[in-house]
Motif scaffolding. Sequence first.
Motif, PDB file in Angstrom:
ATOM      1  N   ALA A 134      12.670  -5.932   5.924  1.00 52.13           N
ATOM      2  CA  ALA A 134      12.707  -6.411   7.583  1.00 52.13           C
ATOM      3  C   ALA A 134      11.381  -6.429   8.408  1.00 52.13           C
ATOM      4  O   ALA A 134      11.142  -7.481   8.733  1.00 52.13           O
ATOM      5  N   VAL A 135      10.445  -5.382   7.823  1.00 55.25           N
ATOM      6  CA  VAL A 135       9.324  -5.583   8.232  1.00 55.25           C
ATOM      7  C   VAL A 135       8.451  -6.810   7.780  1.00 55.25           C
ATOM      8  O   VAL A 135       7.756  -7.411   8.333  1.00 55.25           O
ATOM      9  N   GLU A 136       8.535  -7.042   6.428  1.00 52.73           N
ATOM     10  CA  GLU A 136       7.923  -7.963   5.749  1.00 52.73           C
ATOM     11  C   GLU A 136       8.335  -9.308   6.422  1.00 52.73           C
ATOM     12  O   GLU A 136       7.324 -10.202   6.567  1.00 52.73           O
ATOM     13  N   GLU A 137       9.569  -9.590   6.802  1.00 58.53           N
ATOM     14  CA  GLU A 137      10.124 -10.694   7.244  1.00 58.53           C
ATOM     15  C   GLU A 137       9.620 -10.858   8.652  1.00 58.53           C
ATOM     16  O   GLU A 137       9.325 -11.855   9.001  1.00 58.53           O
ATOM     17  N   ARG A 138       9.490  -9.820   9.583  1.00 55.69           N
ATOM     18  CA  ARG A 138       8.885  -9.897  10.864  1.00 55.69           C
ATOM     19  C   ARG A 138       7.373 -10.227  10.705  1.00 55.69           C
ATOM     20  O   ARG A 138       6.836 -11.136  11.275  1.00 55.69           O
ATOM     21  N   GLN A 139       6.741  -9.786   9.656  1.00 51.76           N
ATOM     22  CA  GLN A 139       5.064 -10.117   9.483  1.00 51.76           C
ATOM     23  C   GLN A 139       5.011 -11.555   9.025  1.00 51.76           C
ATOM     24  O   GLN A 139       4.198 -12.094   9.684  1.00 51.76           O
TER      25      GLN A 139
END
Length: 110
Positions: free
Chosen positions: A101-106
Amino acid sequence: MNDLSTLITRLPNDVGGQPAGPLDRSEHELLPWEKRCHALADVLDFRKIINTEEKRRGVEALGSEQIGKLGYYERWIVAFANILFQKGLLTPAELAVRMQAVEERQRSSE
């Protein structure tokens, strides 16, 4: 102290007196993720989830090889994850989902 007793009593991050290169003592600005890591350590301690002693033991449990490969705050993050896994408060699968999820937000903010 002989070599055997040193191996038994010296912890992986206890490098005092060992041969090493020069230390970089220059001040540097912490990266945003390093600041968040430090804040996380404070929150985990304040909430009585992981205390300073557990964090220290968690870093030492990584062993000399990993300690040598990881940066200061990287050691903290790995130790936190391992401790949370051991306490049953987080699973590797849950961590993987959160990291994705963090990677997708980034990616979406680029």
